[in-house]
Design a protein around this motif. Sequence first.
Motif, short mmCIF file in Angstrom:
data_model
loop_
_atom_site.label_atom_id
_atom_site.label_comp_id
_atom_site.label_asym_id
_atom_site.label_seq_id
_atom_site.Cartn_x
_atom_site.Cartn_y
_atom_site.Cartn_z
N ALA A 105 16.73 4.64 31.38
CA ALA A 105 17.47 5.81 31.88
C ALA A 105 17.05 7.07 31.12
CB ALA A 105 18.97 5.58 31.75
N GLU A 106 16.89 6.95 29.82
CA GLU A 106 16.48 8.09 29.00
C GLU A 106 15.08 8.56 29.36
OE1 GLU A 106 15.76 9.17 24.31
OE2 GLU A 106 17.07 7.51 24.81
N GLY B 203 13.64 8.16 32.24
CA GLY B 203 13.75 8.74 33.57
C GLY B 203 14.26 10.17 33.52
N ARG B 204 15.26 10.41 32.67
CA ARG B 204 15.77 11.77 32.50
C ARG B 204 14.70 12.69 31.91
NH1 ARG B 204 20.33 8.78 31.08
NH2 ARG B 204 19.87 8.93 28.85
N ALA B 205 13.95 12.17 30.94
CA ALA B 205 12.89 12.97 30.34
C ALA B 205 11.82 13.31 31.38
CB ALA B 205 12.26 12.21 29.17
N THR C 88 12.28 13.53 34.61
CA THR C 88 12.89 14.49 35.52
C THR C 88 12.86 15.90 34.91
OG1 THR C 88 14.30 12.81 36.51
CG2 THR C 88 15.03 15.09 36.74
N LEU C 89 13.19 16.01 33.63
CA LEU C 89 13.15 17.32 32.95
C LEU C 89 11.73 17.87 32.90
CD1 LEU C 89 15.60 16.66 29.99
CD2 LEU C 89 15.95 18.21 31.93
N ARG D 85 8.18 14.16 40.15
CA ARG D 85 8.18 13.19 39.05
C ARG D 85 6.86 12.42 39.02
NH1 ARG D 85 13.11 10.61 37.09
NH2 ARG D 85 12.14 8.67 37.73
#
Length: 70
Positions: free
Chosen positions: A12-13, A15-17, A19-20, A29
Motif C-alpha cells: 500500500a505504501e 502504491g501511494r508513493a 501515485t504521488l 502510474r
Amino acid sequence: MSDMEMTLRLTAEQGRALTLLAAASGISRHDAAVRAISEAAARMVRADRVRALSCEGRTRYVALLDRFAQ
C-alpha cells in the motif's frame, strides 16, 4: 526486443508513493514506474562506469598520486 508483460505487486505504501510520483510528474502510474526503472538503471550504469574509470585512473597514475600526497 519484444514487449514484456508483467504484474507489479506493490505494498500500500509503495502504491501511494507511485501515485504521488505519477501525480507530481503529470503522468500515469504505469509511465511513472517505467520512468523510475529506466532512471534507476541509468544511474547504476553511470555509477559503475565512474567507479571503473576512477579505478583505472588510480592504477594508471599511482606514482603521480603518491608524489602529490607527499
